[in-house]
Scaffold this active site. Structure first.
Site, short mmCIF file in Angstrom:
data_model
loop_
_atom_site.label_atom_id
_atom_site.label_comp_id
_atom_site.label_asym_id
_atom_site.label_seq_id
_atom_site.Cartn_x
_atom_site.Cartn_y
_atom_site.Cartn_z
N ARG A 228 -10.10 11.84 -1.57
CA ARG A 228 -11.21 12.77 -1.36
C ARG A 228 -11.99 12.34 -0.13
O ARG A 228 -12.09 11.15 0.16
CB ARG A 228 -12.16 12.78 -2.57
CG ARG A 228 -11.66 13.58 -3.75
CD ARG A 228 -11.74 15.08 -3.51
NE ARG A 228 -11.29 15.85 -4.66
CZ ARG A 228 -10.05 16.28 -4.87
NH1 ARG A 228 -9.10 16.01 -4.01
NH2 ARG A 228 -9.75 16.98 -5.95
N HIS A 276 -6.64 19.16 4.05
CA HIS A 276 -6.60 19.00 2.59
C HIS A 276 -5.36 19.70 2.02
O HIS A 276 -5.45 20.58 1.16
CB HIS A 276 -7.88 19.56 1.93
CG HIS A 276 -8.12 18.97 0.57
ND1 HIS A 276 -9.36 18.63 0.10
CD2 HIS A 276 -7.26 18.64 -0.43
CE1 HIS A 276 -9.26 18.14 -1.13
NE2 HIS A 276 -7.98 18.14 -1.47
N1 LIG Z 1 -5.40 15.64 -1.00
C1 LIG Z 1 -4.87 16.33 -1.98
O1 LIG Z 1 -4.24 17.37 -1.74
C2 LIG Z 1 -5.02 15.85 -3.39
C3 LIG Z 1 -4.23 16.45 -4.40
C4 LIG Z 1 -4.35 15.96 -5.70
C5 LIG Z 1 -5.21 14.92 -6.00
N2 LIG Z 1 -5.96 14.36 -5.00
C6 LIG Z 1 -6.86 13.25 -5.30
O2 LIG Z 1 -6.10 12.14 -5.80
C7 LIG Z 1 -6.89 11.50 -6.80
C8 LIG Z 1 -6.03 10.61 -7.67
O3 LIG Z 1 -5.25 11.40 -8.54
P1 LIG Z 1 -4.46 10.77 -9.77
O4 LIG Z 1 -3.88 11.88 -10.56
O5 LIG Z 1 -3.54 9.68 -9.31
O6 LIG Z 1 -5.67 10.09 -10.56
P2 LIG Z 1 -5.62 9.10 -11.81
O7 LIG Z 1 -4.30 9.19 -12.49
O8 LIG Z 1 -6.85 9.35 -12.60
O9 LIG Z 1 -5.70 7.63 -11.14
C9 LIG Z 1 -6.85 7.16 -10.53
C10 LIG Z 1 -6.61 5.71 -10.14
O10 LIG Z 1 -7.77 5.25 -9.41
C11 LIG Z 1 -8.26 4.07 -10.02
N3 LIG Z 1 -9.71 3.97 -9.92
C12 LIG Z 1 -10.65 4.87 -10.31
N4 LIG Z 1 -11.90 4.40 -10.07
C13 LIG Z 1 -11.73 3.18 -9.52
C14 LIG Z 1 -12.61 2.18 -9.07
N5 LIG Z 1 -13.95 2.34 -9.15
N6 LIG Z 1 -12.10 1.04 -8.58
C15 LIG Z 1 -10.76 0.85 -8.51
N7 LIG Z 1 -9.85 1.76 -8.92
C16 LIG Z 1 -10.33 2.90 -9.42
C17 LIG Z 1 -7.84 4.17 -11.48
O11 LIG Z 1 -7.89 2.89 -12.07
P3 LIG Z 1 -7.34 2.65 -13.58
O12 LIG Z 1 -5.83 2.68 -13.45
O13 LIG Z 1 -7.85 1.33 -13.95
O14 LIG Z 1 -7.88 3.78 -14.41
C18 LIG Z 1 -6.44 4.78 -11.34
O15 LIG Z 1 -5.50 3.77 -11.05
C19 LIG Z 1 -7.58 12.68 -7.51
O16 LIG Z 1 -8.73 12.26 -8.20
C20 LIG Z 1 -7.91 13.60 -6.36
O17 LIG Z 1 -9.19 13.30 -5.86
C21 LIG Z 1 -5.89 14.81 -3.71
#
Ligand SMILES: NC(=O)c1ccc[n+]([C@@H]2O[C@H](COP(=O)([O-])OP(=O)(O)OC[C@H]3O[C@@H](n4cnc5c(N)ncnc54)[C@H](OP(=O)(O)O)[C@@H]3O)[C@@H](O)[C@H]2O)c1
Length: 313
Positions: A228, A276
């Site tokens: 993000r 994005h």
């Molecule tokens: N650019 C784009 O087109 C696009 C598309 C889709 C998604 N995204 C972004 O990608 C993000 C990730 O997606 P996802 O499905 O992989 O999310 P997810 O499965 O919820 O994984 C989030 C990861 O971030 C870690 N995390 C969260 N807060 C943290 C902190 N304070 N310190 C250290 N690590 C932290 C989590 O740790 P834990 O493992 O310990 O819970 C987890 O490993 C989404 O939230 C979205 O913003 C972008």
């Protein structure tokens, strides 16, 4: 059961396409027409108008139309019901494609060679083999783990950083505040796939980038942010590029989107900008699983892919 309609409260996505795909199975209503409709039990939302969901007396589940749920934080009246987010193999593969593309381009000096071609120059740059390059992934969630597996398959060394301790085969895992500096010190190309929360706001700043490994065969450290925009401080990234802390950056997300026409990122020769576009939500792939979750909920079965409201993701 009081009713069966799905509320679509969306901005910035093709609401009509979502409605067409959902309506074959369950009737659909649009916000604001169905503002306090008691027949609505499910809402599919993306950047919805604040305080509309709290008026629905029988709302049972909120479905975020994207993987990220930071858009929900803009609603101070968000009802206390379960929130389901997107975990979808198609979206995940798009993100893996984007990450592999950007990592291999930075590794194989794509920016250097494109500039050189424009000048009709013939010069071979130093290019270490993938096994000599460490990619560090911030966020070892659904997307981060999938990207890690793909990068390992190409041949990279992969580090990962998460909030809680994780074990991912082949990945050197770090966690929490204590793990951040050793993670960064061992990383040549940083890939950001964190969610945007209060804890991750502005985390990609100059001080963090300064801890990346610059003394590597790539000629410096590289940043790829597909998480993000508000995870990063744009001014710090520009400063890091200009003072040599960072060699190059691929940015898919920005603090302000669309990226303003006068942003220095557009014309910066060490920056690769995408709008994005790393991994969009495709309703053709998402509505089926959402409807299946609604059916399962009606049968009394547990929901999957739930958001932890305290953690904010
Ligand atoms: N650019 C784009 O087109 C696009 C598309 C889709 C998604 N995204 C972004 O990608 C993000 C990730 O997606 P996802 O499905 O992989 O999310 P997810 O499965 O919820 O994984 C989030 C990861 O971030 C870690 N995390 C969260 N807060 C943290 C902190 N304070 N310190 C250290 N690590 C932290 C989590 O740790 P834990 O493992 O310990 O819970 C987890 O490993 C989404 O939230 C979205 O913003 C972008």
């Amino acid at each position: 059961m009081t009713g069966d309609r799905i509320l679509l409260a969306m901005n910035g996505m093709d609401r009509d396409l979502w409605a067409r795909l959902l309506a074959g199975k369950r009737p659909v209503a649009f916000e604001p027409d169905a503002a306090d409709d008691p027949s609505i039990r499910f809402a599919v939302v993306w950047k919805h108008r604040p305080r509309v969901l709290e008026k629905l007396p029988n709302l049972k589940v909120i479905f975020s139309a994207g993987a990220g749920v930071d858009h929900l934080a803009n609603d101070p009246g968000l009802p206390d019901v379960p929130i389901v987010r997107v975990i979808d193999p198609n979206l995940t593969q798009h993100m893996v494609d984007y990450v592999v593309w950007r990592v291999t381009d930075h590794h194989r000096q794509g920016m250097f060679y494109r500039a050189q071609q424009a000048e009709r120059r013939w010069h071979e740059a130093d290019q270490p083999v993938s096994g000599a390059v460490s990619v560090g992934i911030m966020g070892l969630g659904n997307l981060g783990r999938a990207a890690a597996r793909a990068l390992l398959a190409v041949g990279y060394k992969v580090n990962g950083w998460s909030r809680s301790e994780r074990q991912v085969e082949g990945v050197t895992c770090f966690a929490g505040e204590a793990g951040l500096t050793p993670f960064l010190n061992a990383t040549d190309i940083l890939v950001v796939l964190l969610p945007y929360t209060a804890a991750t706001h502005g985390i990609i700043d100059h001080a963090l980038l300064a801890r990346l490994r610059r003394d590597n065969g790539l000629g410096g450290a590289c940043l790829i942010n597909a998480g993000r925009g508000k995870l990063q401080k744009g001014a710090d990234i520009l400063r890091a590029l200009d003072d040599g802390t960072l060699k190059e950056a691929s940015l898919d997300v920005f603090e302000e989107e669309p990226l303003p026409a006068d942003s220095p990122f557009w014309s910066h020769r060490q920056v690769f900008v995408t709008p994005h576009a790393a991994a969009a939500s495709d309703p053709a792939h998402l509505t089926g699983p959402m409807l299946a979750q609604m059916d399962a909920f009606d049968r009394g079965e547990p929901l999957r892919d739930l958001v932890d409201r305290n953690a904010g993701y």
